[in-house]
Design a protein around this motif. Structure first.
Motif, PDB file in Angstrom:
ATOM      1  N   THR A  42      55.448  45.309  44.767  1.00 40.67           N
ATOM      2  CA  THR A  42      55.611  44.960  43.382  1.00 40.67           C
ATOM      3  C   THR A  42      56.865  45.014  42.787  1.00 40.67           C
ATOM      4  O   THR A  42      58.031  45.495  43.417  1.00 40.67           O
ATOM      5  CB  THR A  42      54.927  46.177  42.494  1.00 40.67           C
ATOM      6  N   LYS A  49      51.378  45.172  47.282  1.00 48.39           N
ATOM      7  CA  LYS A  49      50.084  44.333  46.691  1.00 48.39           C
ATOM      8  C   LYS A  49      49.726  43.022  47.399  1.00 48.39           C
ATOM      9  O   LYS A  49      50.423  42.706  48.364  1.00 48.39           O
ATOM     10  CB  LYS A  49      50.915  43.992  45.099  1.00 48.39           C
ATOM     11  N   THR A  50      48.735  42.602  46.783  1.00 50.82           N
ATOM     12  CA  THR A  50      48.426  41.256  47.532  1.00 50.82           C
ATOM     13  C   THR A  50      47.709  40.569  46.314  1.00 50.82           C
ATOM     14  O   THR A  50      47.579  41.260  45.385  1.00 50.82           O
ATOM     15  CB  THR A  50      47.217  41.406  48.637  1.00 50.82           C
ATOM     16  N   THR A  51      47.553  39.201  46.504  1.00 56.87           N
ATOM     17  CA  THR A  51      46.752  38.445  45.249  1.00 56.87           C
ATOM     18  C   THR A  51      45.573  37.779  45.852  1.00 56.87           C
ATOM     19  O   THR A  51      45.504  37.275  46.844  1.00 56.87           O
ATOM     20  CB  THR A  51      47.794  37.258  45.106  1.00 56.87           C
ATOM     21  N   TYR A  52      44.782  37.975  45.030  1.00 59.54           N
ATOM     22  CA  TYR A  52      43.334  37.268  45.461  1.00 59.54           C
ATOM     23  C   TYR A  52      42.657  36.773  44.205  1.00 59.54           C
ATOM     24  O   TYR A  52      42.613  37.265  42.938  1.00 59.54           O
ATOM     25  CB  TYR A  52      42.332  38.744  45.883  1.00 59.54           C
ATOM     26  N   GLY A  54      44.292  34.764  42.270  1.00 63.23           N
ATOM     27  CA  GLY A  54      45.277  34.669  41.168  1.00 63.23           C
ATOM     28  C   GLY A  54      45.382  35.894  40.546  1.00 63.23           C
ATOM     29  O   GLY A  54      46.230  36.029  39.433  1.00 63.23           O
ATOM     30  N   THR A  55      44.888  37.177  41.052  1.00 61.42           N
ATOM     31  CA  THR A  55      44.945  38.345  40.424  1.00 61.42           C
ATOM     32  C   THR A  55      45.707  39.134  41.533  1.00 61.42           C
ATOM     33  O   THR A  55      45.235  39.248  42.767  1.00 61.42           O
ATOM     34  CB  THR A  55      43.426  38.847  39.885  1.00 61.42           C
ATOM     35  N   GLN A  56      46.534  40.083  41.168  1.00 66.05           N
ATOM     36  CA  GLN A  56      47.261  41.149  41.917  1.00 66.05           C
ATOM     37  C   GLN A  56      46.440  42.107  42.075  1.00 66.05           C
ATOM     38  O   GLN A  56      45.634  42.642  40.908  1.00 66.05           O
ATOM     39  CB  GLN A  56      48.505  41.578  41.454  1.00 66.05           C
TER      40      GLN A  56
END
Length: 163
Positions: A42, A49-52, A54-56
């Motif tokens: 972050t 974190k990861t993005t899935y 379009g959402t973190q």
């Protein structure tokens, strides 16, 4: 961003190693190959974190979901205070209040001891421990005396969350 409800599809897309706290992708995602570790940090550098879609997603929340198979609680505490340590034995359910009990000394601390601050130009010190909206305070010229008191009071009031 904290997502309240995690998508069951995540259980197929990620694999979690509870001993190391590392989460791996099980399929290629964008430029990330299958088997690669999720290790983006972050902006404040405190969490992975990861993005899935379009959402973190904060990885400690995803780790909880992957390990236990159910939605994570609203607050997850890192027992050792290190938000990058996502080993399952370091994660525990908490409330906002108990999570605050486990924070470390801030860089702004002039004494270097959590809960102890100077008053009256530095000739007197105040120790403070809070729980449930109530403040417990003690004053002394001796930082060592206050350090013992604040440690004992934190243990008494904060229990397993004392830091």
């Amino acid at each position: 961003m904290k997502i309240k409800t995690l998508d069951p599809q995540l259980l197929k897309l990620y694999k979690y190693d509870p001993d190391t706290g590392v989460i791996f992708r099980t399929t290629q995602m964008g430029n990330y190959p299958s088997g690669s570790a999720c290790n983006a940090v972050t902006t404040n550098g405190k969490y992975y974190k990861t993005t899935y879609k379009g959402t973190q997603i904060l990885l400690h929340r995803l780790a909880w979901y992957l390990y236990y198979g159910y939605q994570p609680p609203d607050v997850i505490d890192h027992k050792d205070g290190n938000g990058l340590n996502n080993r399952i034995d370091n994660l525990r359910e908490a409330t906002t209040s108990t999570n605050q009990m486990n924070i470390s000394t801030t860089v702004k601390s002039t004494t270097g001891i959590k809960g102890i601050m100077p008053v009256r130009g530095g000739t007197l010190f105040r120790a403070e421990v809070c729980v449930g909206g109530k403040r417990y305070q003690k004053h002394s010229k001796s930082i060592e005396k206050l350090k013992g008191w604040v440690t004992m009071k934190r243990q008494e009031l904060h229990g397993e969350y004392a830091r």
